[in-house]
Motif scaffolding. Structure first.
Motif, PDB file in Angstrom:
ATOM      1  N   LEU A 147     -21.367  26.075  -2.889  1.00 24.84           N
ATOM      2  CA  LEU A 147     -22.485  25.955  -3.821  1.00 24.84           C
ATOM      3  C   LEU A 147     -22.155  24.969  -4.934  1.00 24.84           C
ATOM      4  CD1 LEU A 147     -25.303  27.086  -4.463  1.00 24.84           C
ATOM      5  CD2 LEU A 147     -24.195  28.774  -5.921  1.00 24.84           C
ATOM      6  N   LEU A 148     -23.031  23.941  -5.115  1.00 29.07           N
ATOM      7  CA  LEU A 148     -22.793  22.892  -6.099  1.00 29.07           C
ATOM      8  C   LEU A 148     -23.634  23.048  -7.356  1.00 29.07           C
ATOM      9  CD1 LEU A 148     -22.635  19.784  -3.722  1.00 29.07           C
ATOM     10  CD2 LEU A 148     -20.740  21.157  -4.615  1.00 29.07           C
ATOM     11  N   LYS A 149     -24.840  23.614  -7.233  1.00 26.49           N
ATOM     12  CA  LYS A 149     -25.726  23.728  -8.390  1.00 26.49           C
ATOM     13  C   LYS A 149     -26.365  25.111  -8.397  1.00 26.49           C
ATOM     14  CE  LYS A 149     -29.695  21.651 -10.744  1.00 26.49           C
ATOM     15  NZ  LYS A 149     -30.702  20.540 -10.732  1.00 26.49           N
ATOM     16  N   LEU A 150     -26.400  25.731  -9.573  1.00 22.62           N
ATOM     17  CA  LEU A 150     -26.975  27.066  -9.710  1.00 22.62           C
ATOM     18  C   LEU A 150     -27.890  27.097 -10.925  1.00 22.62           C
ATOM     19  CD1 LEU A 150     -27.100  30.120  -9.005  1.00 22.62           C
ATOM     20  CD2 LEU A 150     -25.115  30.422 -10.497  1.00 22.62           C
ATOM     21  N   GLU A 151     -29.133  27.541 -10.721  1.00 22.69           N
ATOM     22  CA  GLU A 151     -30.086  27.753 -11.802  1.00 22.69           C
ATOM     23  C   GLU A 151     -30.408  29.234 -11.860  1.00 22.69           C
ATOM     24  OE1 GLU A 151     -32.334  23.549 -10.800  1.00 22.69           O
ATOM     25  OE2 GLU A 151     -33.472  25.181 -11.714  1.00 22.69           O
TER      26      GLU A 151
ATOM     27  N   HIS B 175     -17.027  28.727  -6.115  1.00 17.68           N
ATOM     28  CA  HIS B 175     -15.722  28.083  -6.256  1.00 17.68           C
ATOM     29  C   HIS B 175     -15.792  26.585  -6.537  1.00 17.68           C
ATOM     30  CE1 HIS B 175     -13.921  31.839  -5.026  1.00 17.68           C
ATOM     31  NE2 HIS B 175     -14.701  31.864  -3.959  1.00 17.68           N
ATOM     32  N   VAL B 176     -16.868  25.930  -6.135  1.00 17.55           N
ATOM     33  CA  VAL B 176     -16.948  24.474  -6.336  1.00 17.55           C
ATOM     34  C   VAL B 176     -18.197  24.094  -7.131  1.00 17.55           C
ATOM     35  CG1 VAL B 176     -15.589  23.913  -4.293  1.00 17.55           C
ATOM     36  CG2 VAL B 176     -18.072  24.174  -4.085  1.00 17.55           C
ATOM     37  N   LEU B 177     -18.692  25.015  -7.931  1.00 23.84           N
ATOM     38  CA  LEU B 177     -19.922  24.775  -8.682  1.00 23.84           C
ATOM     39  C   LEU B 177     -19.755  23.606  -9.646  1.00 23.84           C
ATOM     40  CD1 LEU B 177     -22.775  26.127  -8.998  1.00 23.84           C
ATOM     41  CD2 LEU B 177     -21.861  27.197 -11.069  1.00 23.84           C
ATOM     42  N   GLU B 178     -20.731  22.664  -9.618  1.00 20.78           N
ATOM     43  CA  GLU B 178     -20.680  21.495 -10.482  1.00 20.78           C
ATOM     44  C   GLU B 178     -21.728  21.516 -11.592  1.00 20.78           C
ATOM     45  OE1 GLU B 178     -19.056  18.315  -7.089  1.00 20.78           O
ATOM     46  OE2 GLU B 178     -21.041  18.077  -8.014  1.00 20.78           O
TER      47      GLU B 178
ATOM     48  N   LEU C 104     -27.541  26.307   6.986  1.00 18.66           N
ATOM     49  CA  LEU C 104     -28.321  26.041   5.779  1.00 18.66           C
ATOM     50  C   LEU C 104     -27.425  25.560   4.634  1.00 18.66           C
ATOM     51  CD1 LEU C 104     -31.352  26.320   5.055  1.00 18.66           C
ATOM     52  CD2 LEU C 104     -30.762  28.424   3.863  1.00 18.66           C
ATOM     53  N   LYS C 105     -27.831  24.446   3.998  1.00 22.07           N
ATOM     54  CA  LYS C 105     -27.078  23.877   2.882  1.00 22.07           C
ATOM     55  C   LYS C 105     -27.819  23.988   1.555  1.00 22.07           C
ATOM     56  CE  LYS C 105     -24.659  20.461   5.758  1.00 22.07           C
ATOM     57  NZ  LYS C 105     -24.407  19.012   5.972  1.00 22.07           N
ATOM     58  N   SER C 106     -29.152  23.976   1.589  1.00 19.86           N
ATOM     59  CA  SER C 106     -29.950  24.015   0.365  1.00 19.86           C
ATOM     60  C   SER C 106     -31.039  25.066   0.500  1.00 19.86           C
ATOM     61  CB  SER C 106     -30.574  22.640   0.095  1.00 19.86           C
ATOM     62  OG  SER C 106     -31.443  22.698  -1.025  1.00 19.86           O
ATOM     63  N   LEU C 107     -31.101  25.976  -0.487  1.00 21.91           N
ATOM     64  CA  LEU C 107     -32.099  27.046  -0.462  1.00 21.91           C
ATOM     65  C   LEU C 107     -32.800  27.126  -1.811  1.00 21.91           C
ATOM     66  CD1 LEU C 107     -33.515  29.553   0.694  1.00 21.91           C
ATOM     67  CD2 LEU C 107     -31.546  30.917  -0.071  1.00 21.91           C
ATOM     68  N   THR C 108     -34.122  26.973  -1.783  1.00 20.14           N
ATOM     69  CA  THR C 108     -34.975  27.250  -2.935  1.00 20.14           C
ATOM     70  C   THR C 108     -35.819  28.456  -2.566  1.00 20.14           C
ATOM     71  OG1 THR C 108     -35.061  24.903  -3.544  1.00 20.14           O
ATOM     72  CG2 THR C 108     -36.735  26.346  -4.488  1.00 20.14           C
ATOM     73  N   PHE C 109     -35.604  29.565  -3.262  1.00 22.10           N
ATOM     74  CA  PHE C 109     -36.193  30.838  -2.858  1.00 22.10           C
ATOM     75  C   PHE C 109     -36.967  31.455  -4.016  1.00 22.10           C
ATOM     76  CE2 PHE C 109     -35.592  35.522  -1.963  1.00 22.10           C
ATOM     77  CZ  PHE C 109     -36.534  35.561  -0.948  1.00 22.10           C
ATOM     78  N   GLU C 110     -38.283  31.618  -3.825  1.00 22.64           N
ATOM     79  CA  GLU C 110     -39.129  32.268  -4.810  1.00 22.64           C
ATOM     80  C   GLU C 110     -39.722  33.514  -4.168  1.00 22.64           C
ATOM     81  OE1 GLU C 110     -41.893  29.721  -6.730  1.00 22.64           O
ATOM     82  OE2 GLU C 110     -40.459  28.089  -7.008  1.00 22.64           O
TER      83      GLU C 110
ATOM     84  N   PRO D 235     -23.622  31.459   4.341  1.00 25.90           N
ATOM     85  CA  PRO D 235     -22.199  31.219   4.040  1.00 25.90           C
ATOM     86  C   PRO D 235     -21.850  29.779   3.682  1.00 25.90           C
ATOM     87  CG  PRO D 235     -22.541  31.485   6.400  1.00 25.90           C
ATOM     88  CD  PRO D 235     -23.840  31.831   5.745  1.00 25.90           C
ATOM     89  N   PHE D 236     -22.648  28.787   4.080  1.00 22.52           N
ATOM     90  CA  PHE D 236     -22.291  27.385   3.852  1.00 22.52           C
ATOM     91  C   PHE D 236     -23.247  26.709   2.866  1.00 22.52           C
ATOM     92  CE2 PHE D 236     -20.852  28.376   8.208  1.00 22.52           C
ATOM     93  CZ  PHE D 236     -19.485  28.251   7.990  1.00 22.52           C
ATOM     94  N   LEU D 237     -23.841  27.481   1.993  1.00 23.34           N
ATOM     95  CA  LEU D 237     -24.815  26.952   1.044  1.00 23.34           C
ATOM     96  C   LEU D 237     -24.152  26.034   0.024  1.00 23.34           C
ATOM     97  CD1 LEU D 237     -27.886  27.470   0.835  1.00 23.34           C
ATOM     98  CD2 LEU D 237     -27.392  29.015  -1.053  1.00 23.34           C
ATOM     99  N   GLU D 238     -24.827  24.906  -0.295  1.00 24.47           N
ATOM    100  CA  GLU D 238     -24.358  23.968  -1.314  1.00 24.47           C
ATOM    101  C   GLU D 238     -25.278  23.950  -2.531  1.00 24.47           C
ATOM    102  OE1 GLU D 238     -23.958  20.172   0.519  1.00 24.47           O
ATOM    103  OE2 GLU D 238     -22.405  20.823   1.925  1.00 24.47           O
ATOM    104  N   TYR D 239     -26.547  24.261  -2.365  1.00 21.79           N
ATOM    105  CA  TYR D 239     -27.499  24.272  -3.482  1.00 21.79           C
ATOM    106  C   TYR D 239     -28.331  25.545  -3.398  1.00 21.79           C
ATOM    107  CZ  TYR D 239     -31.562  23.251  -6.374  1.00 21.79           C
ATOM    108  OH  TYR D 239     -32.553  23.327  -7.307  1.00 21.79           O
ATOM    109  N   LEU D 240     -28.505  26.209  -4.543  1.00 22.01           N
ATOM    110  CA  LEU D 240     -29.286  27.447  -4.585  1.00 22.01           C
ATOM    111  C   LEU D 240     -30.129  27.483  -5.843  1.00 22.01           C
ATOM    112  CD1 LEU D 240     -29.966  30.372  -3.633  1.00 22.01           C
ATOM    113  CD2 LEU D 240     -28.009  31.130  -4.986  1.00 22.01           C
ATOM    114  N   HIS D 241     -31.418  27.737  -5.679  1.00 26.37           N
ATOM    115  CA  HIS D 241     -32.303  28.046  -6.800  1.00 26.37           C
ATOM    116  C   HIS D 241     -33.118  29.266  -6.406  1.00 26.37           C
ATOM    117  CE1 HIS D 241     -34.872  27.685 -10.290  1.00 26.37           C
ATOM    118  NE2 HIS D 241     -35.922  27.806  -9.492  1.00 26.37           N
ATOM    119  N   MET D 242     -33.005  30.332  -7.190  1.00 23.88           N
ATOM    120  CA  MET D 242     -33.703  31.571  -6.889  1.00 23.88           C
ATOM    121  C   MET D 242     -34.597  31.972  -8.050  1.00 23.88           C
ATOM    122  SD  MET D 242     -30.825  33.855  -4.923  1.00 23.88           S
ATOM    123  CE  MET D 242     -32.075  35.025  -4.390  1.00 23.88           C
ATOM    124  N   ARG D 243     -35.786  32.443  -7.698  1.00 24.59           N
ATOM    125  CA  ARG D 243     -36.716  32.944  -8.697  1.00 24.59           C
ATOM    126  C   ARG D 243     -37.468  34.112  -8.083  1.00 24.59           C
ATOM    127  NH1 ARG D 243     -41.296  29.414 -11.948  1.00 24.59           N
ATOM    128  NH2 ARG D 243     -42.122  31.109 -13.195  1.00 24.59           N
ATOM    129  N   THR D 244     -37.455  35.262  -8.756  1.00 24.75           N
ATOM    130  CA  THR D 244     -38.106  36.445  -8.219  1.00 24.75           C
ATOM    131  C   THR D 244     -39.178  36.937  -9.165  1.00 24.75           C
ATOM    132  OG1 THR D 244     -36.378  37.806  -9.205  1.00 24.75           O
ATOM    133  CG2 THR D 244     -36.115  37.207  -6.884  1.00 24.75           C
TER     134      THR D 244
END
Length: 411
Positions: free
Chosen positions: A279-283, A302-305, A214-220, A237-246
């Motif tokens: 992980l490249l993008k975090l909201e 470590h590589v957040l853009e 998994l590289k991109s996860l949008t989790f609500e 472990p190999f995630l590049e994009y993450l958006h979480m909303r609970t």
């Protein structure tokens, strides 16, 4: 010579054009001329809605869909299939279901060359899917929305989707791990978990095992409070994009929900952020601002853009104490100095902590390109001017950083 130019195009190009239209409109082109009479039958992309689309009569939905599937050219197998319905179409859609509320017509769609399947069925009663969907080896994208229940089978079907790379699940009740376990190459996942008080539909799933690919996860997550889950464990472990909303329920004010759910992370005595190596993008949606919480998170990205912070507050807001560790005062997160290019702060009020953190990123962000500050709508004009002057006066670590201020509108 009298024929229009578009009609001179080969069927392959005409079908490519028609594939961008709803199937109702694509079929209606058959009346244009003799040249167009059978073009739609070679379509490999079908977009079907609940309304009758073979004529202007109130035909039965099952007859219309079955006619489309039977009249089309079998030499051109379906590659993309989209079915959308709405609550006011329940009587029409139910005509296509068998006595077990299964969509038998989908069996004609689940063919070896099917690449994409989109189902959005918004009815008041639960329906099931043909089990052949869960073993379609050619399927690359699967979107299942609304009233499709994966926990209503007596025994959950075997899942083998070796080609699936994109998956979107939005259910009232679902155990996602059963579906994810059979998707070994999944790269993009949008997962929305809901809950309901109706007996038999409750799913308690504190740990969700994700595919390692998994590289991109949008989790609500709208279930945490109802399930009384203190920690939701997701291993990617190999995630590049993450958006979480609970959230706990869509009917409760979102400010209150953000406070309640994030409080679990703030108050957990031994909580440690996992490392997001790619992980490249975090909201991040927060009930209140906390510098230590954010810095601890950044130390593990470590590589957040790109970083986006959204502060929720209002009638339901109460201060939340963060029980996590204090990050080392002399150590700057690696991503801040070498990777972070974009920072966005929404509902900014210029509290002491907010100002300090923003100044920290402006000064330490050596490769920052854009910093966007959304000034909270209820600030008076003088306060906004002072904020702009104060942040603009901070010496930036990046010579190319552009600082932008936006006046938020009241929601």
């Amino acid at each position: 010579m009298d024929m229009d130019r578009i009609s001179l195009l080969p069927n392959s190009i005409l079908c490519d054009i028609l594939s961008y239209l709803p199937t109702k409109q694509a079929v209606s082109t058959s009346i244009i001329s003799h040249r167009w009479r059978h073009v739609w039958k070679d379509l490999q992309v079908l977009d079907i809605q609940y309304i009758p689309f073979l004529s202007h009569r109130e035909d039965r939905f099952d007859s219309c869909v079955n006619a489309i599937l039977s009249l089309r050219n079998a030499d051109y197998p379906i590659q993309k299939f989209r079915l959308t319905s709405y609550k006011n179409s329940e009587d029409i859609i139910l005509s296509w279901l068998d006595e077990d509320l299964i969509l038998p017509g989908l069996d004609a769609v689940i063919v070896p060359h099917l690449h994409e399947l989109y189902l959005c069925i918004d009815l008041r009663r639960k329906i099931k899917l043909p089990e052949s969907i869960f073993t379609c080896v050619s399927l690359k994208s699967l979107v299942l929305n609304r009233n499709i229940y994966l926990n209503c089978y007596p025994e959950f079907p075997n899942v083998y989707l070796p080609s699936l790379k994109n998956l979107e699940l939005d259910f009232l009740s679902v155990n996602p791990s059963k579906l994810l376990s059979g998707s070994p190459v999944l790269e993009i996942l949008k997962l929305t978990l809901h809950n309901t008080t109706r007996e038999g539909f409750h799913v308690h799933e504190p740990t969700i095992q994700m595919p390692r690919t998994l590289k991109s996860l949008t989790f609500e997550d709208c279930t945490s409070l109802m399930e009384k889950i203190d920690v939701r464990e997701i291993y990617t472990p190999f995630l590049e994009y993450l958006h979480m909303r609970t959230e706990a329920s869509g009917n409760i004010h979102s400010h209150f929900l953000k406070y309640e759910t994030t409080q679990c992370l703030f108050s957990a005595p031994a909580f440690e952020f996992p490392e997001f190596l790619r992980l490249l993008k975090l909201e991040v949606d927060l009930p209140c601002f906390n510098t230590n919480f954010l810095l601890n998170f950044l130390h593990n990205c470590h590589v957040l853009e790109a970083l986006v912070i959204h502060i929720w507050g209002g009638y339901y807001f109460h201060p939340v104490k963060y029980n996590g560790p204090t990050p080392p005062p002399t150590t700057v997160p690696n991503c801040v100095t070498s990777c972070l290019k974009s920072f966005e702060f929404r509902k900014y009020q210029d509290t002491a902590d907010e100002h300090e953190f923003t100044a920290y990123l402006l000064q330490k962000g050596l490769v920052l390109k854009t910093v966007t500050i959304h000034l909270k709508y209820n600030l008076d004009q003088e306060t906004k001017c002072n904020i702009v002057r104060g942040l603009s006066a901070i010496q930036k670590g990046s010579t190319i950083c552009q600082l932008t201020f936006i006046n938020e509108n009241p929601i």
